[in-house]
Design a protein around this motif. Structure first.
Motif, mmCIF file in Angstrom:
data_model
loop_
_atom_site.group_PDB
_atom_site.id
_atom_site.type_symbol
_atom_site.label_atom_id
_atom_site.label_comp_id
_atom_site.label_asym_id
_atom_site.label_seq_id
_atom_site.Cartn_x
_atom_site.Cartn_y
_atom_site.Cartn_z
ATOM 1 N N VAL A 209 -7.693 6.451 -6.867
ATOM 2 C CA VAL A 209 -7.455 4.964 -7.293
ATOM 3 C C VAL A 209 -5.673 4.844 -7.408
ATOM 4 O O VAL A 209 -5.335 3.896 -6.750
ATOM 5 N N ASN A 213 -3.880 2.325 -4.662
ATOM 6 C CA ASN A 213 -3.153 1.140 -5.344
ATOM 7 C C ASN A 213 -1.677 1.320 -5.364
ATOM 8 O O ASN A 213 -0.753 0.366 -5.335
ATOM 9 N N GLN A 231 -0.886 -1.513 1.053
ATOM 10 C CA GLN A 231 -0.401 -2.250 -0.123
ATOM 11 C C GLN A 231 0.980 -2.930 0.276
ATOM 12 O O GLN A 231 1.219 -3.958 -0.036
ATOM 13 N N LEU A 238 0.650 -11.536 1.586
ATOM 14 C CA LEU A 238 0.214 -12.145 0.476
ATOM 15 C C LEU A 238 1.520 -13.074 -0.359
ATOM 16 O O LEU A 238 1.251 -14.113 -0.295
ATOM 17 N N VAL A 273 -12.303 0.009 -3.152
ATOM 18 C CA VAL A 273 -12.337 0.188 -4.542
ATOM 19 C C VAL A 273 -13.709 -0.352 -5.450
ATOM 20 O O VAL A 273 -14.206 0.661 -6.151
ATOM 21 N N TYR A 277 -16.116 2.362 -7.199
ATOM 22 C CA TYR A 277 -16.085 1.897 -8.785
ATOM 23 C C TYR A 277 -17.379 2.262 -9.518
ATOM 24 O O TYR A 277 -17.174 2.696 -10.804
ATOM 25 N N TYR B 118 -13.937 -3.632 -17.001
ATOM 26 C CA TYR B 118 -12.956 -2.492 -16.886
ATOM 27 C C TYR B 118 -12.502 -2.846 -15.537
ATOM 28 O O TYR B 118 -11.586 -2.163 -15.189
ATOM 29 N N LEU B 119 -13.241 -3.627 -14.627
ATOM 30 C CA LEU B 119 -12.843 -3.442 -13.274
ATOM 31 C C LEU B 119 -11.220 -4.060 -13.010
ATOM 32 O O LEU B 119 -11.092 -3.146 -12.065
ATOM 33 N N PRO B 120 -10.785 -5.007 -13.718
ATOM 34 C CA PRO B 120 -9.607 -5.424 -13.348
ATOM 35 C C PRO B 120 -8.436 -4.247 -13.211
ATOM 36 O O PRO B 120 -7.349 -4.395 -12.475
ATOM 37 N N PHE B 122 -8.550 -1.358 -12.194
ATOM 38 C CA PHE B 122 -8.740 -0.566 -11.011
ATOM 39 C C PHE B 122 -8.233 -1.412 -9.876
ATOM 40 O O PHE B 122 -8.110 -0.874 -8.529
ATOM 41 N N ILE B 123 -7.571 -2.739 -10.096
ATOM 42 C CA ILE B 123 -7.157 -3.431 -8.862
ATOM 43 C C ILE B 123 -5.668 -3.238 -8.708
ATOM 44 O O ILE B 123 -4.932 -3.358 -9.854
ATOM 45 N N SER B 124 -5.099 -3.256 -7.665
ATOM 46 C CA SER B 124 -3.598 -2.899 -7.462
ATOM 47 C C SER B 124 -2.798 -4.030 -7.917
ATOM 48 O O SER B 124 -3.182 -5.283 -7.882
ATOM 49 N N VAL B 126 -0.464 -5.285 -6.329
ATOM 50 C CA VAL B 126 -0.245 -6.245 -5.428
ATOM 51 C C VAL B 126 -1.313 -7.079 -5.240
ATOM 52 O O VAL B 126 -1.167 -8.370 -4.990
ATOM 53 N N ILE B 127 -2.479 -6.739 -5.309
ATOM 54 C CA ILE B 127 -3.736 -7.616 -5.244
ATOM 55 C C ILE B 127 -3.710 -8.632 -6.548
ATOM 56 O O ILE B 127 -3.835 -9.762 -6.473
ATOM 57 N N SER B 129 -1.097 -9.610 -8.268
ATOM 58 C CA SER B 129 -0.060 -10.693 -8.163
ATOM 59 C C SER B 129 -0.525 -11.803 -6.931
ATOM 60 O O SER B 129 -0.290 -12.880 -7.191
#
Lengths: 295, 328
Positions: A209, A213, A231, A238, A273, A277, B118-120, B122-124, B126-127, B129
């Motif tokens: 992960v 990321n 990324q 973005l 992801v 998960y 818990y999910l957030p 594991f989010i990068s 960049v995503i 932001s």
């Protein structure tokens, strides 16, 4: 003061509790649901603010547009390589090192542990961004895939986690294997690794992960567009698209818009992801609770 | 030489183990400890052509340069404000969340909610932001759309409120105008801290939840028999029992106070918001990596690190004194 019975009070407590939890949980999923809805809606509806939860005028044009973009595919493949190969290397190093450090009679073990654990506080990548960067440059590892793989291999926390897990494996297993003349390499391969699958998968997933990321150092170290991970590319699309709105004039009034395109890009990069998960949670529960974080 | 003899015998006995541990030690030496040596660039005028060894020593010049630079001070103050704000508002949330989860007795719903919160984590960055920029975008962002709907709603009912002028007045006051959040310096800290709370609270609650699970159930049973309410149980059983965990997590949080998540800052800030958004981390990145002023940038990082070290040791000592819990 109203005088409620214990049962009523309990009920009120439960209701408030559930409301608070549901509100928090919704705030965690809503951004993703919205993004998914926006990615398959038409541009005008999103721009007009008609899409809040459910998609309007469903279509997959945004996905078609971004999947035509070559750089996103390159980025995707690079990320898969950095994640797959990087995680594999990290795991090999972490497992071998943790195995050796789990042997209580290893002379110098304490010193090695301090050497490794100290880096959890002396985080050079946070406080010494410049020396870390110059060191990578002096090693001629900038703008190279090798640099990305090798420069970010270890994480002290996972070494400790792995070692703690190994220490929980009964010593008599090893002793009897030794009587049969097995080497440490054989013991590690035939006894420790098969017995530590949950811990290995957990640590591997966390390394993966982090790789998937990882953004900052890839952005700093890589210039070549053929080497950048997803990324770094995502950031360009973005944040830059949102800031200077150059996209919007060219595609305004069509079936897609900068918003739907951004949403589609977020969706395709988050999907892997979200897919692993459940495994993370499953193994995390097994791996971490058996031997890891609980001292 | 006894020590060499000792090394020889130990190597002979367990050379296989040393072989296994060696690559990692070398890695830490080359990639982590060697750059620490490089922190000495803080006291040099670094020249790209002469490298580290060839560059001239300049004493404290880089530090005096920084201390006379208003941008450095602004970054320093922002770092402190963001960290303390993050700690004050963010630290209690996962504790609160873990207690709420524990009090939810329906196992399946609990599992579902845990999975979601818990999910957030594991989010990068960049995503996250990207999501923030999307949600807070002017006119088309969800937050501004909600504000607009709320406006319309208030306008539509205000005509019917002649019987209660105070209510109309109150509604007027809690009105928020549509705006471009990301270019407004006044909003940056609020947005940054809330998004950090959003992303990390769920995952951080795991530690507290594990601590609560470990509490002896007999305590709760006895309390229930004595007629203690759920609130009283939280106040007198749950909180005291997880206090050691809270203290440890607090010390760790203090140790990370100066980190300030600069990755996210450089994704979200822009010249218009530098006044409230620029922190030491982003300042180092800007003057060091972007403008190649290696000496001053390294010095700023070292300055940051020194404060962090003082904070770690200081908080550990205080914790030892007041609660007999500490990291070491």
């Amino acid at each position: 003061m109203l005088n409620y019975s214990v049962g009523t009070k309990d009920k009120i407590f439960n209701i408030v509790n559930i409301i608070l939890l549901v509100v928090f949980a919704l705030s965690c999923v809503y951004p993703f649901l919205y993004t998914l809805a926006a990615s398959v809606s038409d541009g005008d509806s999103v721009t007009a603010g008609d899409v809040l939860l459910l998609p309007k005028h469903i279509n997959i044009e945004s996905f078609k547009i971004i999947l035509k973009d070559k750089i996103i595919w390159t980025g995707y493949l690079n990320t898969i390589f950095y994640t797959g190969f990087g995680t594999f290397c990290s795991l090999v190093m972490t497992i071998t090192c943790a195995y050796a450090l789990s042997k209580k009679d290893l002379w110098g073990r304490k010193l090695f542990m301090i050497f490794i654990v100290l880096t959890m506080w002396l985080n050079i990548r946070v406080f010494g961004v410049i020396p870390f960067y110059l060191n990578i440059r002096d090693l001629h590892l900038t703008d190279s895939r090798t640099g990305i793989i090798i420069g970010f291999l270890m994480n002290a926390f996972y070494i400790v986690l792995m070692r703690t897990y190994f220490e929980g494996i009964p010593a008599d297993l090893e002793a009897s294997a030794k009587m049969d003349g097995a080497s440490h390499f054989q013991i590690l391969w035939n006894i420790y690794i098969p017995m530590s699958r949950p811990a290995i998968v957990t640590v591997g997933l966390f390394y993966a992960v982090a790789r998937w990321n990882g953004y900052f150092w890839a952005m700093v170290l890589l210039q070549d567009e053929n080497k950048i991970p997803l990324q770094v590319y995502l950031k360009k699309v973005l944040t830059d698209a949102n800031r200077n709105d150059e996209f919007s004039s060219s595609t305004f009034g069509s079936i897609t818009s900068p918003e739907t395109i951004s949403a589609a890009i977020i969706v395709i990069s988050v999907i892997p992801v979200i897919m692993i998960y459940p495994f993370i949670l499953k193994y995390f529960n097994k791996g971490a609770n058996v031997g890891g974080v609980k001292e | 030489m006894a020590i060499i003899q000792k090394v020889k015998t130990e190597w002979k006995k367990s050379w296989q183990l040393y072989l296994l541990v060696l690559p990692t030690l070398i890695w830490y030496g080359v990639f982590i400890y060697k750059p620490m040596w490089g922190l000495l660039i803080s006291f040099k005028e670094y020249s790209v052509f002469q490298g580290f060894a060839g560059s001239d020593w300049v004493g404290l010049d880089n530090f005096t340069y920084l201390l006379s630079n208003p941008e450095f001070w602004r970054a320093f103050i922002n770092t402190i404000e963001l960290s303390i704000g993050g700690l004050v508002f963010g630290f209690p949330v996962p504790i609160f969340l873990a207690i709420l989860l524990w009090e939810l007795k329906h196992a399946f719903s609990r599992k579902v909610i845990q999975t979601v919160v818990y999910l957030p984590h594991f989010i990068s960055v960049v995503i996250v932001s990207g999501l923030m920029l999307t949600f807070l975008a002017p006119s088309v962002g969800v937050i501004n759309i909600i504000i607009r709907h709320y406006h319309d709603f208030i306008l539509s009912i205000q005509g019917h409120l002649s019987w209660a002028p105070w209510l109309a007045h109150l509604l007027d006051h809690i009105n928020l105008d549509e705006q471009y959040f990301m270019i407004d310096p006044a909003w940056f800290k609020t947005i940054f801290i809330s998004s950090n709370i959003w992303q990390s609270s769920g995952f951080s609650s795991i530690v507290y939840f594990a601590a609560i699970v470990g509490i002896n159930p007999a305590l709760y049973e006895a309390a229930t028999l004595d007629g203690a309410s759920r609130f009283q149980q939280i106040r007198h059983i749950t909180l005291p029992c997880i206090l050691p965990t809270i203290v440890i997590m607090f010390i760790i949080a203090i140790g990370h106070l100066m980190d300030s998540n600069f990755e996210k800052i450089i994704l979200l800030y822009q010249p218009a918001t530098y006044s409230t958004a620029d922190t030491l981390g982003s300042f180092v990145y800007r003057i060091g990596i972007e403008n190649t002023q290696y000496g001053p940038a390294t010095a700023a990082g070292l300055f940051n690190a020194l404060i962090a070290v003082v904070l770690v040791f200081g908080s550990n000592r205080i914790a030892k004194k007041i609660s007999e819990t500490s990291l070491w």
